[in-house]
Design a protein around this motif. Structure first.
Motif, PDB file in Angstrom:
ATOM      1  N   GLY A   1       0.801  -1.219   0.000  1.00  0.00           N
ATOM      2  CA  GLY A   1       0.000   0.000   0.000  1.00  0.00           C
ATOM      3  C   GLY A   1       0.831   1.265   0.000  1.00  0.00           C
ATOM      4  O   GLY A   1       1.735   1.431  -0.819  1.00  0.00           O
ATOM      5  N   VAL A   2       0.537   2.160   0.954  1.00  0.00           N
ATOM      6  CA  VAL A   2       1.202   3.469   0.981  1.00  0.00           C
ATOM      7  C   VAL A   2       2.550   3.435   1.686  1.00  0.00           C
ATOM      8  O   VAL A   2       3.223   4.469   1.795  1.00  0.00           O
ATOM      9  CB  VAL A   2       0.302   4.527   1.665  1.00  0.00           C
ATOM     10  CG1 VAL A   2      -1.009   4.683   0.909  1.00  0.00           C
ATOM     11  CG2 VAL A   2       0.040   4.167   3.132  1.00  0.00           C
ATOM     12  N   VAL A   3       2.967   2.256   2.154  1.00  0.00           N
ATOM     13  CA  VAL A   3       4.267   2.166   2.841  1.00  0.00           C
ATOM     14  C   VAL A   3       5.389   2.370   1.829  1.00  0.00           C
ATOM     15  O   VAL A   3       5.419   1.699   0.787  1.00  0.00           O
ATOM     16  CB  VAL A   3       4.421   0.793   3.527  1.00  0.00           C
ATOM     17  CG1 VAL A   3       5.758   0.713   4.259  1.00  0.00           C
ATOM     18  CG2 VAL A   3       3.261   0.540   4.488  1.00  0.00           C
ATOM     19  N   PRO A   4       6.321   3.285   2.072  1.00  0.00           N
ATOM     20  CA  PRO A   4       7.410   3.517   1.114  1.00  0.00           C
ATOM     21  C   PRO A   4       8.276   2.270   0.920  1.00  0.00           C
ATOM     22  O   PRO A   4       8.556   1.532   1.868  1.00  0.00           O
ATOM     23  CB  PRO A   4       8.221   4.640   1.768  1.00  0.00           C
ATOM     24  CG  PRO A   4       7.271   5.323   2.701  1.00  0.00           C
ATOM     25  CD  PRO A   4       6.376   4.227   3.205  1.00  0.00           C
ATOM     26  N   LYS A   5       8.688   2.054  -0.321  1.00  0.00           N
ATOM     27  CA  LYS A   5       9.488   0.868  -0.632  1.00  0.00           C
ATOM     28  C   LYS A   5      10.759   0.754   0.205  1.00  0.00           C
ATOM     29  O   LYS A   5      11.115  -0.360   0.624  1.00  0.00           O
ATOM     30  CB  LYS A   5       9.830   0.847  -2.130  1.00  0.00           C
ATOM     31  CG  LYS A   5      10.576  -0.416  -2.560  1.00  0.00           C
ATOM     32  CD  LYS A   5      10.857  -0.417  -4.058  1.00  0.00           C
ATOM     33  CE  LYS A   5      11.622  -1.674  -4.463  1.00  0.00           C
ATOM     34  NZ  LYS A   5      11.943  -1.693  -5.900  1.00  0.00           N
ATOM     35  N   PRO A   6      11.481   1.843   0.487  1.00  0.00           N
ATOM     36  CA  PRO A   6      12.688   1.693   1.315  1.00  0.00           C
ATOM     37  C   PRO A   6      12.415   1.077   2.690  1.00  0.00           C
ATOM     38  O   PRO A   6      13.334   0.528   3.303  1.00  0.00           O
ATOM     39  CB  PRO A   6      13.198   3.132   1.452  1.00  0.00           C
ATOM     40  CG  PRO A   6      12.705   3.825   0.228  1.00  0.00           C
ATOM     41  CD  PRO A   6      11.347   3.231  -0.017  1.00  0.00           C
ATOM     42  N   LEU A   7      11.174   1.158   3.159  1.00  0.00           N
ATOM     43  CA  LEU A   7      10.838   0.544   4.445  1.00  0.00           C
ATOM     44  C   LEU A   7      10.515  -0.942   4.273  1.00  0.00           C
ATOM     45  O   LEU A   7      11.079  -1.791   4.968  1.00  0.00           O
ATOM     46  CB  LEU A   7       9.652   1.264   5.088  1.00  0.00           C
ATOM     47  CG  LEU A   7       9.878   2.712   5.530  1.00  0.00           C
ATOM     48  CD1 LEU A   7       8.608   3.268   6.169  1.00  0.00           C
ATOM     49  CD2 LEU A   7      11.043   2.800   6.521  1.00  0.00           C
ATOM     50  N   TRP A   8       9.616  -1.268   3.320  1.00  0.00           N
ATOM     51  CA  TRP A   8       9.174  -2.662   3.255  1.00  0.00           C
ATOM     52  C   TRP A   8      10.190  -3.582   2.597  1.00  0.00           C
ATOM     53  O   TRP A   8      10.236  -4.784   2.915  1.00  0.00           O
ATOM     54  CB  TRP A   8       7.805  -2.798   2.598  1.00  0.00           C
ATOM     55  CG  TRP A   8       7.645  -2.387   1.162  1.00  0.00           C
ATOM     56  CD1 TRP A   8       7.062  -1.257   0.704  1.00  0.00           C
ATOM     57  CD2 TRP A   8       8.017  -3.142  -0.014  1.00  0.00           C
ATOM     58  NE1 TRP A   8       7.051  -1.229  -0.674  1.00  0.00           N
ATOM     59  CE2 TRP A   8       7.621  -2.381  -1.133  1.00  0.00           C
ATOM     60  CE3 TRP A   8       8.628  -4.383  -0.217  1.00  0.00           C
ATOM     61  CZ2 TRP A   8       7.838  -2.815  -2.443  1.00  0.00           C
ATOM     62  CZ3 TRP A   8       8.846  -4.817  -1.512  1.00  0.00           C
ATOM     63  CH2 TRP A   8       8.457  -4.042  -2.605  1.00  0.00           C
ATOM     64  N   GLU A   9      11.049  -3.068   1.710  1.00  0.00           N
ATOM     65  CA  GLU A   9      11.998  -3.964   1.039  1.00  0.00           C
ATOM     66  C   GLU A   9      13.081  -4.464   1.991  1.00  0.00           C
ATOM     67  O   GLU A   9      13.765  -5.434   1.687  1.00  0.00           O
ATOM     68  CB  GLU A   9      12.629  -3.287  -0.179  1.00  0.00           C
ATOM     69  CG  GLU A   9      13.605  -2.178   0.122  1.00  0.00           C
ATOM     70  CD  GLU A   9      14.233  -1.612  -1.145  1.00  0.00           C
ATOM     71  OE1 GLU A   9      14.161  -2.289  -2.194  1.00  0.00           O
ATOM     72  OE2 GLU A   9      14.793  -0.502  -1.076  1.00  0.00           O
TER      73      GLU A   9
END
Length: 281
Positions: free
Chosen positions: A29-37
Motif C-alpha cells: 500500500g502506501v508504505v514507502p518501498k525503502p521501508l518494506w523492502e
C-alpha cells in the motif's frame, strides 16, 4: 519435505498450492518501498513472491483445509502472466503422500473467496467444472458468500463464477463468528474484503492465529501496513489492532498462507521473532 508445526494436539501441514508474484507496492500500500523492502525480498520487476499454500490439520476426527490454493489447469496464460504465477497447485500429489485424497477432506475454511484462495475449490472434468473436494463442507462468512455470487464493479475481477457454481451446495455461510469444530473458530473481520474472516485455533493453553490477508506475510505485522488491495483499509487496521497485540501478549503462533519465508512465527513482546517455522522448499 512439507513443513509442519505441532502445537498441543494440533499439527499444521503446509501443502503446495502454487505461487504468485505480485506487485510489492500493491502488497504494501502506501508504505514507502525503502521501508518494506528491508523486511521482504523483491525482484527486479518490483514483485514479491507469495505462496498460495493450503494448510492441513486434523481436529475432532476431521480432515480440515484452510484455503484451497490456485488450482491447476484453470488459469489462462494471460492470467498466469498478470499474476506472476510460476507454479500451479500440487495439492493432490501432496495429499497422496500423506495417504489422503481430495475426497477425504471433510471441511474447508475459506477466509475469503478471492481467486488466489478459491481457484483450487473446483477443477475441470472434461468440459464441466466440478468440485475438487466433493465431500467437504466449505465455510465462509455470509457477507463473503453473497459478494462472491454478486460482485461489484471492483470485486468482479477476483470473484469468478468458475470458483463457486460447482460448489454452492457445499457452502455453509456463517454470520459474525462460528466454531467450525471444537477448538477452531472463524471470525468475520471485513477489511481486505467485506466478508474477510480470520481463524483462531485453541489447543490446551496454546493459541494459533491465522490473520489471512490482513497479515499475508510476517512483514505485515505493523497494524498500519495494509494492502492497496484492501477494500476497507480502516477495517483492516481495526482488526489488526484487536488481534495482533492480543495474540502476541498471549504468546500465540501466527501462521501464514502467503508468506514465502516463514510458515509461522511467534513474536516476543518487543516485536522480535521468538520462534519460527521457515519454508525450506
Amino acid at each position: 519435505m512439507m513443513e509442519t508445526l505441532t502445537v498441543g494436539n494440533v499439527k499444521l501441514t503446509w501443502l503446495n498450492g502454487g505461487v504468485t508474484n505480485m506487485d510489492g507496492g500493491a502488497m504494501f500500500g502506501v508504505v514507502p518501498k525503502p521501508l518494506w523492502e528491508n523486511k521482504y525480498p523483491v525482484n527486479e520487476k518490483n514483485q514479491i513472491e507469495l505462496r498460495t499454500d493450503p494448510i492441513l490439520l486434523q481436529l475432532e476426527g476431521k480432515n480440515i483445509l484452510i484455503e484451497a490454493g490456485i488450482g491447476s489447469g484453470k488459469l489462462t496464460d494471460k492470467q498466469k502472466r498478470n499474476y506472476g504465477v510460476t507454479e500451479e497447485s500440487q495439492l493432490e500429489k501432496e495429499l497422496k503422500e500423506l495417504n489422503l485424497s481430495p475426497a477425504d477432506i471433510d471441511i474447508i475454511c475459506m477466509t475469503h473467496m478471492h481467486f488466489d484462495h478459491a481457484c483450487g475449490l473446483t477443477k475441470w472434468e472434461g468440459e464441466k467444472m466440478v468440485s475438487a473436494f466433493p465431500n467437504a463442507l466449505i465455510y465462509t462468512s455470509d457477507v463473503e458468500w453473497n459478494e462472491m455470487r454478486n460482485p461489484n464493479i471492483r470485486s468482479r475481477n477476483t470473484y469468478w463464477k468458475e470458483n463457486w457454481e460447482a460448489i454452492q451446495e457445499q457452502v455453509i455461510p456463517f454470520h459474525g463468528e462460528m466454531e467450525v469444530v471444537k477448538g477452531l473458530k472463524m471470525f468475520h473481520t471485513g477489511g481486505h474484503s467485506d466478508g474477510h474472516s480470520i481463524i483462531v485455533i485453541e489447543t490446551g493453553e496454546e493459541k494459533l492465529v491465522h490473520m489471512a490477508d490482513l497479515m499475508p506475510t510476517h512483514a505485515h505485522q505493523n497494524v498500519l501496513w495494509v494492502l492497496a488491495y484492501d477494500d476497507y483499509p480502516m477495517d483492516s487496521i481495526e482488526a489488526k489492532q484487536k488481534w495482533i497485540p492480543g495474540g502476541i501478549e498471549e504468546g500465540a503462533w501466527f501462521f501464514f498462507y502467503h508468506d514465502a519465508i516463514y510458515r509461522a512465527v511467534k513474536w516476543g513482546k518487543d516485536g522480535s521473532i521468538a520462534d519460527e517455522v521457515k519454508r525450506n522448499r
